[in-house]
Design a protein around this motif. Structure first.
Motif, mmCIF file in Angstrom:
data_model
loop_
_atom_site.group_PDB
_atom_site.id
_atom_site.type_symbol
_atom_site.label_atom_id
_atom_site.label_comp_id
_atom_site.label_asym_id
_atom_site.label_seq_id
_atom_site.Cartn_x
_atom_site.Cartn_y
_atom_site.Cartn_z
ATOM 1 N N GLU A 20 0.840 -1.213 0.000
ATOM 2 C CA GLU A 20 0.000 0.000 0.000
ATOM 3 C C GLU A 20 0.871 1.258 0.000
ATOM 4 O O GLU A 20 0.602 2.203 -0.739
ATOM 5 C CB GLU A 20 -0.965 0.018 1.183
ATOM 6 C CG GLU A 20 -1.904 1.220 1.104
ATOM 7 C CD GLU A 20 -3.152 1.100 1.953
ATOM 8 O OE1 GLU A 20 -4.169 1.709 1.573
ATOM 9 O OE2 GLU A 20 -3.101 0.415 2.996
ATOM 10 N N GLN A 24 0.866 4.050 -2.969
ATOM 11 C CA GLN A 24 0.632 5.464 -2.667
ATOM 12 C C GLN A 24 1.781 6.336 -3.172
ATOM 13 O O GLN A 24 1.553 7.397 -3.754
ATOM 14 C CB GLN A 24 0.437 5.666 -1.159
ATOM 15 C CG GLN A 24 -0.874 5.119 -0.653
ATOM 16 C CD GLN A 24 -0.979 5.139 0.869
ATOM 17 O OE1 GLN A 24 0.019 5.240 1.585
ATOM 18 N NE2 GLN A 24 -2.207 5.021 1.368
ATOM 19 N N TYR A 103 -7.094 1.188 -5.304
ATOM 20 C CA TYR A 103 -6.265 2.130 -6.066
ATOM 21 C C TYR A 103 -6.385 1.940 -7.581
ATOM 22 O O TYR A 103 -5.627 2.540 -8.333
ATOM 23 C CB TYR A 103 -4.795 2.011 -5.633
ATOM 24 C CG TYR A 103 -4.580 2.466 -4.208
ATOM 25 C CD1 TYR A 103 -4.462 3.819 -3.899
ATOM 26 C CD2 TYR A 103 -4.526 1.547 -3.163
ATOM 27 C CE1 TYR A 103 -4.276 4.241 -2.595
ATOM 28 C CE2 TYR A 103 -4.340 1.965 -1.852
ATOM 29 C CZ TYR A 103 -4.224 3.312 -1.577
ATOM 30 O OH TYR A 103 -4.039 3.739 -0.275
#
Length: 157
Positions: A20, A24, A103
């Motif tokens: 993650e 990001q 995402y």
């Protein structure tokens, strides 16, 4: 599970947290990612070593991967070993799939199984394809399955 980077650095956090953070950071740079997950194995005497990789492809900008190695001390029939490779990839894909959805990242599971019936690994093709597709994941086999047949292959010590 002890994951590592290609340079050998150990990844101290749970893999889901690292993936993650990675997503990001890449998205913040405006990079479009695609992720491919694959596993390969090699018989070494009485042991079988497995390498599972999470390959991050940056659109127009190369890629990188995270690696997990595991050794099992028992004999496997080739079909059983091929399906265990697929199971290891699916386990990782399943753990991470909510991140890829969150995402909007394309993800594929790669199987180191030959589509040519002349090869022994082909015996496991139908079951592997059904397993992967049945879990809702995109599937690639050789020769398109580079995450397993090239990347993971190089990580089996």
């Amino acid at each position: 599970m002890h994951w590592r980077k290609f340079n050998g650095d150990k990844i101290p956090l749970p893999i889901k947290d690292v993936v993650e953070q990675t997503i990001q950071a890449e998205v913040a740079k405006g990079i479009k990612l695609k992720v491919c997950i694959g596993t390969d194995s090699q018989v070494k005497g009485a042991d079988v070593e497995f390498a599972t990789v999470i390959v991050f492809l940056r659109e127009h900008s190369g890629g990188f991967m995270y690696i997990y190695n595991e050794t099992l001390s028992r004999a496997f029939h080739i079909k059983e070993r091929m399906l265990l490779e697929v199971a290891k990839s699916i386990e990782v894909a399943y753990e991470l799939c909510d991140l890829f959805i969150k995402y909007n990242i394309e993800m594929e599971v790669h199987a180191d199984i030959n589509t040519n019936p002349q090869f022994k690994s082909n015996d496991a093709l139908k079951e592997a394809m059904g397993y992967i597709l049945g879990m809702g994941f995109a599937f690639k086999a050789k020769p398109e399955a580079f995450a397993s047949s090239s990347c993971a292959d190089k990580m089996v010590n």
